[in-house]
Design a protein around this motif. Structure first.
Motif, PDB file in Angstrom:
ATOM      1  N   PRO A 286       0.808  -1.226   0.000  1.00 52.38           N
ATOM      2  CA  PRO A 286       0.000   0.000   0.000  1.00 52.38           C
ATOM      3  C   PRO A 286       0.838   1.271   0.000  1.00 52.38           C
ATOM      4  O   PRO A 286       1.876   1.341   0.666  1.00 52.38           O
ATOM      5  CB  PRO A 286      -0.807  -0.119   1.302  1.00 52.38           C
ATOM      6  N   SER A 287       0.379   2.257  -0.751  1.00 53.04           N
ATOM      7  CA  SER A 287       0.982   3.593  -0.710  1.00 53.04           C
ATOM      8  C   SER A 287       0.282   4.383   0.387  1.00 53.04           C
ATOM      9  O   SER A 287      -0.833   4.871   0.192  1.00 53.04           O
ATOM     10  CB  SER A 287       0.814   4.307  -2.061  1.00 53.04           C
ATOM     11  N   THR A 288       0.901   4.495   1.536  1.00 54.38           N
ATOM     12  CA  THR A 288       0.280   5.214   2.653  1.00 54.38           C
ATOM     13  C   THR A 288       0.576   6.709   2.549  1.00 54.38           C
ATOM     14  O   THR A 288       1.630   7.103   2.031  1.00 54.38           O
ATOM     15  CB  THR A 288       0.802   4.693   3.998  1.00 54.38           C
ATOM     16  N   VAL A 289      -0.343   7.513   3.033  1.00 47.58           N
ATOM     17  CA  VAL A 289      -0.150   8.962   3.007  1.00 47.58           C
ATOM     18  C   VAL A 289       1.118   9.339   3.769  1.00 47.58           C
ATOM     19  O   VAL A 289       1.918  10.160   3.305  1.00 47.58           O
ATOM     20  CB  VAL A 289      -1.378   9.687   3.605  1.00 47.58           C
ATOM     21  N   GLU A 290       1.319   8.721   4.923  1.00 45.40           N
ATOM     22  CA  GLU A 290       2.493   9.040   5.728  1.00 45.40           C
ATOM     23  C   GLU A 290       3.787   8.702   4.991  1.00 45.40           C
ATOM     24  O   GLU A 290       4.713   9.512   4.920  1.00 45.40           O
ATOM     25  CB  GLU A 290       2.442   8.265   7.052  1.00 45.40           C
ATOM     26  N   GLY A 291       3.847   7.501   4.430  1.00 46.48           N
ATOM     27  CA  GLY A 291       5.064   7.070   3.750  1.00 46.48           C
ATOM     28  C   GLY A 291       5.353   7.864   2.491  1.00 46.48           C
ATOM     29  O   GLY A 291       6.489   8.296   2.255  1.00 46.48           O
ATOM     30  N   VAL A 292       4.320   8.059   1.657  1.00 47.78           N
ATOM     31  CA  VAL A 292       4.505   8.797   0.408  1.00 47.78           C
ATOM     32  C   VAL A 292       4.844  10.257   0.688  1.00 47.78           C
ATOM     33  O   VAL A 292       5.717  10.845   0.031  1.00 47.78           O
ATOM     34  CB  VAL A 292       3.249   8.682  -0.480  1.00 47.78           C
ATOM     35  N   SER A 293       4.178  10.853   1.660  1.00 47.55           N
ATOM     36  CA  SER A 293       4.468  12.250   2.007  1.00 47.55           C
ATOM     37  C   SER A 293       5.913  12.413   2.450  1.00 47.55           C
ATOM     38  O   SER A 293       6.605  13.355   2.041  1.00 47.55           O
ATOM     39  CB  SER A 293       3.527  12.732   3.117  1.00 47.55           C
ATOM     40  N   HIS A 294       6.372  11.499   3.292  1.00 48.01           N
ATOM     41  CA  HIS A 294       7.751  11.561   3.777  1.00 48.01           C
ATOM     42  C   HIS A 294       8.737  11.468   2.613  1.00 48.01           C
ATOM     43  O   HIS A 294       9.703  12.243   2.537  1.00 48.01           O
ATOM     44  CB  HIS A 294       7.989  10.427   4.772  1.00 48.01           C
ATOM     45  N   PHE A 295       8.484  10.523   1.703  1.00 47.92           N
ATOM     46  CA  PHE A 295       9.358  10.354   0.541  1.00 47.92           C
ATOM     47  C   PHE A 295       9.336  11.596  -0.337  1.00 47.92           C
ATOM     48  O   PHE A 295      10.384  12.096  -0.771  1.00 47.92           O
ATOM     49  CB  PHE A 295       8.905   9.139  -0.268  1.00 47.92           C
ATOM     50  N   PHE A 296       8.137  12.115  -0.606  1.00 52.36           N
ATOM     51  CA  PHE A 296       8.008  13.267  -1.497  1.00 52.36           C
ATOM     52  C   PHE A 296       8.681  14.503  -0.919  1.00 52.36           C
ATOM     53  O   PHE A 296       9.377  15.235  -1.642  1.00 52.36           O
ATOM     54  CB  PHE A 296       6.530  13.562  -1.768  1.00 52.36           C
ATOM     55  N   ILE A 297       8.499  14.756   0.358  1.00 51.60           N
ATOM     56  CA  ILE A 297       9.078  15.955   0.962  1.00 51.60           C
ATOM     57  C   ILE A 297      10.599  15.898   0.940  1.00 51.60           C
ATOM     58  O   ILE A 297      11.266  16.900   0.666  1.00 51.60           O
ATOM     59  CB  ILE A 297       8.523  16.149   2.389  1.00 51.60           C
ATOM     60  N   LYS A 298      11.164  14.718   1.200  1.00 53.79           N
ATOM     61  CA  LYS A 298      12.615  14.561   1.103  1.00 53.79           C
ATOM     62  C   LYS A 298      13.083  14.797  -0.332  1.00 53.79           C
ATOM     63  O   LYS A 298      14.114  15.436  -0.571  1.00 53.79           O
ATOM     64  CB  LYS A 298      13.036  13.169   1.569  1.00 53.79           C
ATOM     65  N   ASN A 299      12.312  14.288  -1.300  1.00 56.39           N
ATOM     66  CA  ASN A 299      12.669  14.473  -2.708  1.00 56.39           C
ATOM     67  C   ASN A 299      12.482  15.923  -3.131  1.00 56.39           C
ATOM     68  O   ASN A 299      13.244  16.450  -3.962  1.00 56.39           O
ATOM     69  CB  ASN A 299      11.819  13.555  -3.585  1.00 56.39           C
ATOM     70  N   LEU A 300      11.466  16.586  -2.573  1.00 55.59           N
ATOM     71  CA  LEU A 300      11.226  17.995  -2.885  1.00 55.59           C
ATOM     72  C   LEU A 300      12.407  18.860  -2.449  1.00 55.59           C
ATOM     73  O   LEU A 300      12.824  19.773  -3.172  1.00 55.59           O
ATOM     74  CB  LEU A 300       9.940  18.465  -2.220  1.00 55.59           C
ATOM     75  N   LYS A 301      12.943  18.566  -1.291  1.00 51.67           N
ATOM     76  CA  LYS A 301      14.124  19.289  -0.817  1.00 51.67           C
ATOM     77  C   LYS A 301      15.282  19.097  -1.778  1.00 51.67           C
ATOM     78  O   LYS A 301      16.022  20.037  -2.094  1.00 51.67           O
ATOM     79  CB  LYS A 301      14.509  18.818   0.588  1.00 51.67           C
ATOM     80  N   ARG A 302      15.455  17.868  -2.251  1.00 62.19           N
ATOM     81  CA  ARG A 302      16.528  17.589  -3.202  1.00 62.19           C
ATOM     82  C   ARG A 302      16.295  18.333  -4.521  1.00 62.19           C
ATOM     83  O   ARG A 302      17.228  18.880  -5.122  1.00 62.19           O
ATOM     84  CB  ARG A 302      16.638  16.084  -3.460  1.00 62.19           C
ATOM     85  N   TYR A 303      15.038  18.364  -4.958  1.00 56.90           N
ATOM     86  CA  TYR A 303      14.700  19.064  -6.202  1.00 56.90           C
ATOM     87  C   TYR A 303      15.026  20.549  -6.099  1.00 56.90           C
ATOM     88  O   TYR A 303      15.634  21.135  -7.007  1.00 56.90           O
ATOM     89  CB  TYR A 303      13.218  18.859  -6.504  1.00 56.90           C
ATOM     90  N   LEU A 304      14.631  21.165  -5.003  1.00 57.23           N
ATOM     91  CA  LEU A 304      14.841  22.598  -4.823  1.00 57.23           C
ATOM     92  C   LEU A 304      16.315  22.940  -4.639  1.00 57.23           C
ATOM     93  O   LEU A 304      16.741  24.053  -4.937  1.00 57.23           O
ATOM     94  CB  LEU A 304      14.022  23.105  -3.636  1.00 57.23           C
ATOM     95  N   GLU A 305      17.088  21.975  -4.162  1.00 61.54           N
ATOM     96  CA  GLU A 305      18.533  22.180  -4.003  1.00 61.54           C
ATOM     97  C   GLU A 305      19.311  21.675  -5.210  1.00 61.54           C
ATOM     98  O   GLU A 305      20.540  21.629  -5.192  1.00 61.54           O
ATOM     99  CB  GLU A 305      19.014  21.464  -2.738  1.00 61.54           C
ATOM    100  N   GLU A 306      18.563  21.275  -6.265  1.00 63.41           N
ATOM    101  CA  GLU A 306      19.137  20.799  -7.524  1.00 63.41           C
ATOM    102  C   GLU A 306      20.061  19.602  -7.319  1.00 63.41           C
ATOM    103  O   GLU A 306      21.106  19.468  -7.953  1.00 63.41           O
ATOM    104  CB  GLU A 306      19.869  21.946  -8.246  1.00 63.41           C
ATOM    105  N   GLN A 307      19.631  18.712  -6.422  1.00 56.23           N
ATOM    106  CA  GLN A 307      20.334  17.455  -6.205  1.00 56.23           C
ATOM    107  C   GLN A 307      19.609  16.335  -6.955  1.00 56.23           C
ATOM    108  O   GLN A 307      18.431  16.454  -7.272  1.00 56.23           O
ATOM    109  CB  GLN A 307      20.385  17.126  -4.716  1.00 56.23           C
TER     110      GLN A 307
END
Length: 319
Positions: A286-307
């Motif tokens: 299952p794709s849980t809101v908690e798990g997906v949100s955690h993954f996305f937010i970490k990836n969002l930080k990387r995106y904004l820092e151009e990593q």
């Protein structure tokens, strides 16, 4: 320090999920977030959107001028074969999938069924219904050979749990990067050799041109007559017509299927009623809101820092 902002669109047909995702993202300080559950809402919020977090997004919108600002599409799931082959998604748009989230759930799913089969849970339950004191000696997973096709994060966790049951563990993968995890490693040109000694074959591969119908009549008949097949990857990894034919002939002890060529599995489909087939409704990972949100937010930080983004899809490979 205020966080750099970018316009984010969250999409899912499930309103409750969308609201939960939006709230999770905003709690992390990313305030420019909109939620949508319909084609019309997505169309309304797409202009100036740079990042999409979505499930079942109406991708036909992505090749229209209103989507020209979108740079990154984050899927809420692990499987992206539909996105990779979708001509509506521009070639220069990043696609990422969820990784390292499903191993625990899927491995527990796999072993819940394997233990039920090897310990003959149906016999025990039937004895209770009949109020029959049916004392018998069940089998064990110890010493059995499990083969895992696909040694990514999900396959690796299944390997880890198989070790706890003292099983022999073989694996098949395209790259061989994780070959050290298993007792014997095989490549895709060795399928027949891979399956012939297995008691259990677990499919976790992604669906690509190379893996479509990779399990066919020849592979199934090369397996032991009392072997079990488990598919937690994608439905079209297995030719269902071939599987039905082979199992109706008495070959294979059981098939545990969580994914199918057509989902939901249509009412009246023969797989529902076959006594040695276990059907579940694509629920093993299952794709849980908690798990997906955690993954996305970490990836969002990387995106904004151009990593480099985690889960970045290679369209040539198909995953």
């Amino acid at each position: 320090m205020s966080k750099r902002q970018t316009n984010i669109l969250v999409f899912s047909p499930n309103l409750t999920d969308v609201e939960a995702y939006v709230e999770s993202i905003r709690k992390e300080g990313y305030l420019s977030v909109q939620g949508a559950t319909t084609f019309e809402e997505a169309e309304k919020y797409l202009p100036n959107t740079e990042v999409i977090l979505a499930w079942k997004f109406p991708t036909q919108l992505l090749n229209k001028p209103i989507s020209s600002s979108v740079r990154w599409f984050q899927s809420m799931g692990a499987g992206v074969n539909d996105l990779v082959t979708d001509p509506s998604i521009p070639k220069d748009m990043f696609i990422t999938r969820i990784v390292d989230q499903f191993g625990t759930y899927i491995s527990e799913y796999v072993f819940s069924f394997l233990l039920d089969i090897v310990k003959d849970g149906p016999r025990m339950r039937q004895a209770q219904l009949k109020q029959s004191w049916d004392s018998f000696t069940s089998d064990t997973l110890k010493g059995k050979t499990i083969g895992i096709a696909g040694l990514g994060s999900i396959g690796a966790e299944i390997v880890r749990k198989a070790r706890a049951f003292d099983m022999n563990v073989n694996g098949l993968s395209f790259s061989g990067k994780q070959a050290s995890l298993v007792d014997q490693h095989y490549f895709p040109n060795q399928w027949l050799e891979f399956v012939k000694e297995l008691d259990y074959l677990v499919q976790t591969l992604p669906l690509t041109d190379q893996t479509h119908y990779v399990i066919n009549k020849d592979i199934l008949l090369a397996m032991k007559p009392n072997a079990c097949l488990i598919n937690v990857g994608r439905g079209a990894l297995i030719n269902e017509d071939h599987l039905i034919s082979v199992m109706q002939s008495g070959h294979l002890q059981a098939a545990i299927l969580d994914v199918f060529e057509k989902e939901p599995l249509p009412k009246g489909h023969i797989l529902w009623s076959m006594p040695n087939v276990y059907v579940t409704s694509h629920l093993s990972g299952p794709s849980t809101v908690e798990g997906v949100s955690h993954f996305f937010i970490k990836n969002l930080k990387r995106y904004l820092e151009e990593q480099p983004l985690h889960g970045l899809v290679d369209r040539k490979l198909g995953y």
